[in-house]
Scaffold this active site. Structure first.
Site, PDB file in Angstrom:
ATOM      1  N   CYS A  70       0.855  -1.191   0.000  1.00  0.00           N
ATOM      2  CA  CYS A  70       0.000   0.000   0.000  1.00  0.00           C
ATOM      3  C   CYS A  70       0.892   1.242   0.000  1.00  0.00           C
ATOM      4  CB  CYS A  70      -0.885  -0.036   1.243  1.00  0.00           C
ATOM      5  SG  CYS A  70      -1.686   1.525   1.615  1.00  0.00           S
TER       6      CYS A  70
ATOM      7  N   CYS B  63      -3.625   7.481  -1.723  1.00  0.00           N
ATOM      8  CA  CYS B  63      -4.945   7.563  -2.378  1.00  0.00           C
ATOM      9  C   CYS B  63      -6.042   8.075  -1.447  1.00  0.00           C
ATOM     10  CB  CYS B  63      -5.372   6.196  -2.896  1.00  0.00           C
ATOM     11  SG  CYS B  63      -4.005   5.152  -3.325  1.00  0.00           S
TER      12      CYS B  63
ATOM     13  N   THR C   1      -4.343   4.661   7.281  1.00  0.00           N
ATOM     14  CA  THR C   1      -3.297   4.322   6.319  1.00  0.00           C
ATOM     15  C   THR C   1      -2.421   5.536   6.037  1.00  0.00           C
ATOM     16  OG1 THR C   1      -4.772   2.734   5.301  1.00  0.00           O
ATOM     17  CG2 THR C   1      -2.936   3.497   3.959  1.00  0.00           C
TER      18      THR C   1
ATOM     19  N   GLU D 185      -0.380   1.554   9.219  1.00  0.00           N
ATOM     20  CA  GLU D 185      -1.587   2.192   9.715  1.00  0.00           C
ATOM     21  C   GLU D 185      -1.370   2.637  11.160  1.00  0.00           C
ATOM     22  OE1 GLU D 185      -1.636  -0.870   8.265  1.00  0.00           O
ATOM     23  OE2 GLU D 185      -2.214  -0.003   6.349  1.00  0.00           O
TER      24      GLU D 185
ATOM     25  N   HIS E 233     -12.802   5.403  -3.130  1.00  0.00           N
ATOM     26  CA  HIS E 233     -11.766   4.514  -2.593  1.00  0.00           C
ATOM     27  C   HIS E 233     -11.967   3.078  -3.076  1.00  0.00           C
ATOM     28  CE1 HIS E 233      -8.139   4.306  -0.402  1.00  0.00           C
ATOM     29  NE2 HIS E 233      -8.556   3.336   0.387  1.00  0.00           N
TER      30      HIS E 233
ATOM     31  N   TYR F 266      -8.931   0.691  -5.403  1.00  0.00           N
ATOM     32  CA  TYR F 266      -8.366  -0.629  -5.138  1.00  0.00           C
ATOM     33  C   TYR F 266      -7.821  -1.334  -6.375  1.00  0.00           C
ATOM     34  CZ  TYR F 266      -9.104  -0.473  -0.154  1.00  0.00           C
ATOM     35  OH  TYR F 266      -9.000  -0.146   1.178  1.00  0.00           O
TER      36      TYR F 266
ATOM     37  N   CYS G 105      -5.060  -0.704  -6.896  1.00  0.00           N
ATOM     38  CA  CYS G 105      -3.750  -0.960  -6.271  1.00  0.00           C
ATOM     39  C   CYS G 105      -3.574  -2.438  -5.979  1.00  0.00           C
ATOM     40  CB  CYS G 105      -3.613  -0.155  -4.978  1.00  0.00           C
ATOM     41  SG  CYS G 105      -4.703  -0.723  -3.650  1.00  0.00           S
TER      42      CYS G 105
ATOM     43  N   GLU H 292      -6.972  -5.515   4.485  1.00  0.00           N
ATOM     44  CA  GLU H 292      -7.478  -4.232   4.006  1.00  0.00           C
ATOM     45  C   GLU H 292      -8.365  -4.422   2.784  1.00  0.00           C
ATOM     46  OE1 GLU H 292      -4.700  -1.077   3.332  1.00  0.00           O
ATOM     47  OE2 GLU H 292      -6.334   0.202   2.664  1.00  0.00           O
TER      48      GLU H 292
HETATM   49 FE1  SF4 Z   1      -3.303   1.851   0.005  1.00  0.00          FE
HETATM   50 FE2  SF4 Z   1      -4.590   0.867  -2.081  1.00  0.00          FE
HETATM   51 FE3  SF4 Z   1      -5.906   2.356  -0.242  1.00  0.00          FE
HETATM   52 FE4  SF4 Z   1      -4.121   3.434  -1.957  1.00  0.00          FE
HETATM   53  S1  SF4 Z   1      -6.091   2.471  -2.458  1.00  0.00           S
HETATM   54  S2  SF4 Z   1      -4.310   3.843   0.214  1.00  0.00           S
HETATM   55  S3  SF4 Z   1      -2.599   1.822  -2.099  1.00  0.00           S
HETATM   56  S4  SF4 Z   1      -4.944   0.341   0.038  1.00  0.00           S
HETATM   57 FE    FE Z   2      -7.605   1.548   1.941  1.00  0.00          FE
END
Ligand code: SF4
Ligand code: FE
Length: 484
Positions: A100, A104, A191, A257, A292, A296, A298, A446
């Protein structure tokens, strides 16, 4: 300075006077702490890529306020192309860091606030959008990291904020002054909070009028007096304190976190973006959560790293030609690309809101996140299947380097003769890191609970599908009178 580089970002954090606790002690130098440092490195990658000719198109954007080139993490989306680039940027960074990268949440909070503050002003004639845009310009001009802080402790889940035995279970106003407000409460699982310059808070649930003291949103510098960070414990975290680095798995990056406590923190009026407009709390929650859920992508990026590691270990074990191994890796790719499809789809189907901000398709964003609550677990299961039990029974790096027993670790943990035992151990440690260690926080749990637990998406999906339209066509095609 509208675009910092990684070094400048690191130096900017050193100037902040954070109050961070870990293992019961105040952390004197968070930036260089071996447990925190990898998470700072991951955020720094968002700065580094903005200067890379190959990636700057994804990682930078043009500010709608100043017209200047800014980091996309501080940008307000002004087209579906912006939204699609955001999804691609998330995958890219996940695929380069394997964890992570934290930035974001602030981007999603700012985009949600750009819409909600506008809508509140339209209804009540308030000035929140003006406050917000002033804050946004400051963030863009200084290329800051913001923590988007939503999750309150929530106490008894069966009770509304005003019904809690302890009123601090939801962030609330304890004093109203001429120059601002004083707030108390906490935000959990934050986070990247300890790598942020600013903390933006939002309510965590929809509210009723009785809860209006809890319907607040604001931004404060991360080192504001009264804010304390208590770092979350992660599985295998103290390996980062060991002399050898092999057992960490990921040698460079990590996510982290923290519990963020606000003990009577003062917020000036021009940093307040919602104050007692309880009827907009639900909208802000929904907008932040939908953005959000898109973010993801990500996880598909981290999935890329895990799939790469799994292919490597299959080869290092000499098992890469087995048909079931090949098939499992195809399955991992299929699931991973399906995750990405959801994030791209909700972006491509985005639309313009009255404020001018482009907002994702919320049905598809929720479908995206619902898949994220499941597929990384299956991808991780397949990775562990192919890696074999050695991933969890492997001796430590110290044993591997030991003059007494190292030779046996070297000898008996050799797989493919062309690959060193050390490389085999390194890739197993990376798989362990993503599926069981510090990075599993971001890749698995997460994925389950971040941006809302699975049931939250199911409720949104049930609300957003047009069931009547589906029923109408089904009836029409089967010759049932549609008017009935
Ligand atoms: Fe972390 Fe993914 Fe959330 Fe961005 S979207 S803060 S990389 S978990
Ligand atoms: Fe998150």
């Amino acid at each position: 300075m509208s675009l910092m580089n990684a070094k400048q970002y690191e130096e900017s954090l050193r100037k902040l006077n954070f109050k961070i606790y870990m293992f019961g002690k105040l952390v004197e130098n968070p930036v260089d702490d071996p447990i925190i440092r990898p998470s700072m490195n991951a955020v720094a990658a968002t700065y580094e890529l903005a200067h890379s000719p190959e990636h700057e198109d994804l990682v930078t954007a043009t500010s709608h306020i100043t017209g200047k080139k800014i980091n996309r993490f501080t940008h307000i989306h002004h087209s579906t192309e912006d939204l699609v680039k955001k999804s691609k940027m998330g995958r890219l960074l996940g695929s380069l860091t394997g964890c992570c990268f934290q930035r974001c949440v602030g981007m999603d909070a700012m985009n949600a606030l750009s819409m909600t503050t506008y809508d509140i002003d339209q209804k009540y004639g308030t000035q929140y959008n003006k406050h917000f845009l002033k804050f946004l310009e400051y963030v863009q001009e200084n290329d800051l990291v913001c923590d988007g802080a939503m999750t309150d402790p929530k106490g008894d889940r069966g009770l509304a904020p005003h019904q809690q035995a302890d009123p601090d279970m939801f962030m609330h106003v304890v004093e109203e002054r001429e120059d601002g407000i004083v707030v108390r409460g906490a935000k959990c699982h934050q986070t990247g909070a300890v790598n942020s310059h600013e903390i933006i808070t939002m309510p965590t649930i929809s509210m009723r009028e009785e809860d209006k003291d809890y319907a607040i949103s604001f931004a404060v510098p991360a080192d504001t007096e009264g804010i304390t960070y208590i770092l979350g414990r992660q599985s295998c975290d103290t390996r980062k304190r060991e002399e050898g680095t092999m057992d960490r798995g990921n040698q460079i990056y990590g996510g982290h976190e923290a519990l963020v406590v606000f003990d009577d923190v003062f917020v000036p009026w021009d940093r307040v973006f919602m104050y007692k407009e309880w009827d907009f709390a639900g909208q802000l929650v929904e907008q932040f959560a939908s953005y959000h859920r898109q973010s993801y992508a990500c996880k598909a990026g981290v999935g890329d790293v895990l799939i790469g590691a799994t292919q490597c270990i299959a080869e290092y074990n000499g098992a890469q030609k087995a048909s079931h191994v090949k098939d499992k890796i195809i399955e991992m790719n299929h699931l991973n690309e399906t995750l990405f499809c959801g994030s791209l789809a909700c972006a491509a189907e985005g639309h313009k809101e009255p404020s001018g901000t482009y907002y994702v398709n919320t049905l598809l964003a929720n479908v995206c996140k619902q898949n994220v609550t499941r597929f990384p677990y299956e991808i991780a299961r397949l990775a562990q299947d192919i890696a074999g039990g050695l991933m969890v029974t492997l001796p430590s790096e110290e044993d591997f380097r030991s003059p007494e027993v190292g030779k046996w670790v070297e000898k008996y943990y050799k797989g493919n003769a062309d690959v060193s035992t050390e490389d085999r151990m390194r890739i197993l440690r990376l798989i362990e890191n993503i599926t069981l260690g510090t990075a599993a926080v971001g890749y698995l749990t997460e994925s389950m609970h971040g941006a809302g637990s699975p049931q939250a998406q199911r409720i949104m999906i049930s609300r957003q599908v047009n069931m009547n339209a589906k029923k109408r066509v089904a009836k029409k095609l089967s010759g049932i009178d549609v008017d009935e």
